[in-house]
Design a protein around this motif. Structure first.
Motif, mmCIF file in Angstrom:
data_model
loop_
_atom_site.group_PDB
_atom_site.id
_atom_site.type_symbol
_atom_site.label_atom_id
_atom_site.label_comp_id
_atom_site.label_asym_id
_atom_site.label_seq_id
_atom_site.Cartn_x
_atom_site.Cartn_y
_atom_site.Cartn_z
ATOM 1 N N ALA A 1 19.551 44.917 -49.645
ATOM 2 C CA ALA A 1 19.770 43.619 -50.296
ATOM 3 C C ALA A 1 19.462 43.654 -51.794
ATOM 4 N N LYS A 2 18.778 44.684 -52.259
ATOM 5 C CA LYS A 2 18.485 44.801 -53.684
ATOM 6 C C LYS A 2 19.704 45.285 -54.472
ATOM 7 N N ILE A 3 20.677 45.902 -53.786
ATOM 8 C CA ILE A 3 21.858 46.405 -54.490
ATOM 9 C C ILE A 3 23.157 45.795 -53.967
ATOM 10 N N ALA A 4 23.071 45.042 -52.857
ATOM 11 C CA ALA A 4 24.303 44.555 -52.237
ATOM 12 C C ALA A 4 24.060 43.252 -51.491
ATOM 13 N N ASN A 5 25.130 42.494 -51.303
ATOM 14 C CA ASN A 5 25.083 41.344 -50.412
ATOM 15 C C ASN A 5 25.199 41.846 -48.968
ATOM 16 N N VAL A 6 24.377 41.267 -48.091
ATOM 17 C CA VAL A 6 24.360 41.699 -46.694
ATOM 18 C C VAL A 6 24.481 40.485 -45.792
ATOM 19 N N SER A 7 25.379 40.545 -44.802
ATOM 20 C CA SER A 7 25.483 39.502 -43.785
ATOM 21 C C SER A 7 25.633 40.162 -42.426
ATOM 22 N N PHE A 8 25.433 39.357 -41.374
ATOM 23 C CA PHE A 8 25.418 39.902 -40.027
ATOM 24 C C PHE A 8 26.307 39.073 -39.109
ATOM 25 N N SER A 9 26.667 39.654 -37.968
ATOM 26 C CA SER A 9 27.517 38.987 -36.987
ATOM 27 C C SER A 9 26.774 37.819 -36.332
ATOM 28 N N ASP A 10 27.536 36.972 -35.622
ATOM 29 C CA ASP A 10 26.997 35.711 -35.105
ATOM 30 C C ASP A 10 25.957 35.891 -34.007
ATOM 31 N N ASN A 11 25.828 37.070 -33.446
ATOM 32 C CA ASN A 11 24.814 37.288 -32.412
ATOM 33 C C ASN A 11 23.443 37.597 -33.009
ATOM 34 N N CYS A 12 23.313 37.432 -34.332
ATOM 35 C CA CYS A 12 22.065 37.760 -35.021
ATOM 36 C C CYS A 12 21.449 36.508 -35.652
ATOM 37 N N GLN B 1 27.261 43.660 -35.988
ATOM 38 C CA GLN B 1 27.914 44.178 -37.185
ATOM 39 C C GLN B 1 27.136 43.743 -38.424
ATOM 40 N N MET B 2 27.089 44.639 -39.394
ATOM 41 C CA MET B 2 26.482 44.350 -40.695
ATOM 42 C C MET B 2 27.577 44.514 -41.746
ATOM 43 N N THR B 3 27.780 43.485 -42.558
ATOM 44 C CA THR B 3 28.836 43.491 -43.571
ATOM 45 C C THR B 3 28.195 43.526 -44.953
ATOM 46 N N ILE B 4 28.688 44.449 -45.802
ATOM 47 C CA ILE B 4 28.032 44.726 -47.084
ATOM 48 C C ILE B 4 29.050 44.662 -48.217
ATOM 49 N N SER B 5 28.666 44.049 -49.326
ATOM 50 C CA SER B 5 29.464 44.071 -50.556
ATOM 51 C C SER B 5 28.525 44.251 -51.740
ATOM 52 N N ALA B 6 29.019 44.823 -52.826
ATOM 53 C CA ALA B 6 28.180 45.140 -53.980
ATOM 54 C C ALA B 6 27.766 43.881 -54.727
ATOM 55 N N LEU B 7 26.534 43.863 -55.204
ATOM 56 C CA LEU B 7 26.086 42.787 -56.086
ATOM 57 C C LEU B 7 26.656 43.009 -57.484
#
Length: 476
Positions: A91-102, A129-135
């Motif tokens: 999370a210090k270098i990227a945006n992080v989100s997770f699937s609905d079961n989390c 699932q973990m979804t990542i995009s750059a900050l």
């Protein structure tokens, strides 16, 4: 194209499970132990490193999802599990989100899973699932790790660590060229050209070429290694390594096109081409397990078509995911002017009322071409039974045309081998049905016939002889 393959494919098609479906499954079967009464060990496979693009990349996905895949030592698994993913460093270098079961707190996700499979063969699916995009503003080359751990109602979860980096090379491969009407014995050229559309240079590149049966590499270069597989598709591999830096925006081409010999086995043939940065972890899954032989010819070189722009970003090894029409993987279809004559043999049997008899039949590819139907629609037989009989047994690969009791008992049946989309020249597939004789009728006759298509009367252009496409199955 035949009927039996499509029916069987549909029967075993998989689909992603929704949370509601998983809940229903869990409710229907208690998740207290594995079916073999041994607590399973469920192990996260080492996640391959992933790279997320900055705004400087083009033709790439904006997000990535690491592969969270599990294996087990159990013959069957049925357990609830809680998976914990600690992504605070990422999370210090990227945006992080997770699937609905989390549920997520401070970039630590707690995720509910159901691991369930009666025949996992070592592999287990998951829904987390973990979804990542750059900050914005994070420099290309920044790297961080995440950890995965877990507990299970029945069994043990073995977690692991994965890594994420910002930026990477992205090799956009120019579409390859299809060919038709190739003469057996000829050699065809296939150009290869790609551009680094990523936001980091690459310290080298690796080119994987995969030829299907009927094609062979005419040249064996010193900076390439080669592997053959006689009974599979692809049947020949070439892995070529280039150690020069590929700058961002640089466009290059093979100095010499790939040269392919068209052999007597050719009809439907293909060349699969993949280009990745040297050291990309995703390539290992394709090339592991092969025995390689180094080429002994000259070196295959790259020709620079556009030098691109020198970058201050460190060279990367992990490829960015491409999107849309952009791809680092292309398939060229190369069809030869050739034939493959398929023939069928039948059987004759004798018996009285109440007897059970075996009816044997087979299908042979008399060649010269090997048939490779990449659509997955295999070649098989449709079997009608002699009247007055009831099916009481079937060899592997033979199934009733439907689950209607009348057809299970009296046919028709569909018969095909596993992997019947690839039929080498000279190969014979043998089948049998065991029937009980309910009524003796002199000369009672059924048929085993090649199931070419749902369209009546259609037959493929490679097999012009229809006289041997079927054979009788005769009783008494």
């Amino acid at each position: 194209m035949n009927r039996h393959f499509r029916r069987r494919t549909a029967a075993f098609a998989s689909a992603a499970l929704t949370t509601a479906a998983l809940t229903a499954l869990c409710t229907a079967a208690p998740a207290s132990a594995s079916a073999d009464d041994t607590d399973p060990v469920i192990t996260l496979q080492k996640p391959a490193a992933v790279a997320v693009p900055t705004a400087a990349a083009s033709g790439t996905e904006t997000t990535v999802q690491p592969d969270l895949e599990y294996t087990t030592d159990a013959s069957s698994v049925q357990t609830d599990a809680t998976i914990t993913i600690d992504a605070r460093r990422v999370a210090k270098i990227a945006n992080v989100s997770f699937s609905d079961n989390c549920t997520v707190e401070n970039n630590v996700a707690t995720c509910w899973e159901l691991f369930y499979d009666d025949d996992p063969q070592g592999q287990l699916g998951s829904v987390t699932q973990m979804t990542i995009s750059a900050l914005p503003g994070v420099a290309a080359g920044a790297t961080a790790t995440y950890t995965v751990s877990g507990t299970a109602t029945a069994g043990t979860i073995v977690g692991g660590t994965g890594s994420v980096q910002v930026g990477g090379p992205a090799f956009d491969l120019q579409p390859t060229v299809d060919h038709t009407g190739l003469a057996v014995g000829s050699t065809v050229d296939e150009p290869v050209q790609f551009t680094n559309t990523g936001d980091r240079p690459a310290a080298g590149a690796q080119l994987l070429l995969m030829a299907s049966p009927g094609l062979g590499f005419a040249q064996h270069y010193a900076n390439c290694k080669y592997s053959e597989a006689s009974t599979s598709a692809p049947s020949e591999y070439a892995l070529c390594t280039f150690t020069r830096t590929i700058q961002t925006g640089e466009k290059v081409a093979l100095a010499t096109p790939v040269q392919l010999n068209v052999t007597t086995a050719a009809y439907y043939t293909y060349l699969d081409t993949q280009i990745v940065p040297k050291g990309d972890p995703g390539l290992a899954r394709t090339i592991d397990g092969h025995t390689w032989t180094e080429g002994t010819g000259g070196r295959l070189a790259l020709t620079v078509l556009d030098p691109g722009t020198a970058s201050s970003a460190p060279a990367g090894k992990v490829a960015l995911p491409l999107t849309g029409d952009h791809s680092d993987y292309r398939i060229a279809a190369l069809t030869a002017d050739n034939t493959a004559d398929f023939s069928v043999t039948g059987d004759t049997a004798q018996g009285a009322v109440g007897d059970t008899v075996d009816l044997h039949f087979s299908m042979t590819n008399n060649g010269p071409a090997t048939l490779y139907d990449r659509s997955g629609s295999g070649i098989g037989l449709t079997v009608t039974l002699p009247p007055g009989t009831t099916v009481v047994g079937a060899s592997a690969g033979c199934y009733p045309d439907s689950d209607v009791p009348q057809e299970r008992a009296h046919g028709p049946y569909d018969c095909g081998e596993k992997g019947d989309y690839l039929v080498p020249a000279g190969h014979t597939a043998d089948f049998s049905l065991t029937v009980r004789i309910d009524q003796v009728t002199p000369g009672a006759q059924g048929t085993a016939a090649i199931a070419w298509s749902y369209t009546p009367g259609w037959r493929p252009p490679y097999d012009p002889d229809g006289a041997n496409d079927s054979a009788p199955l005769t009783l008494n």
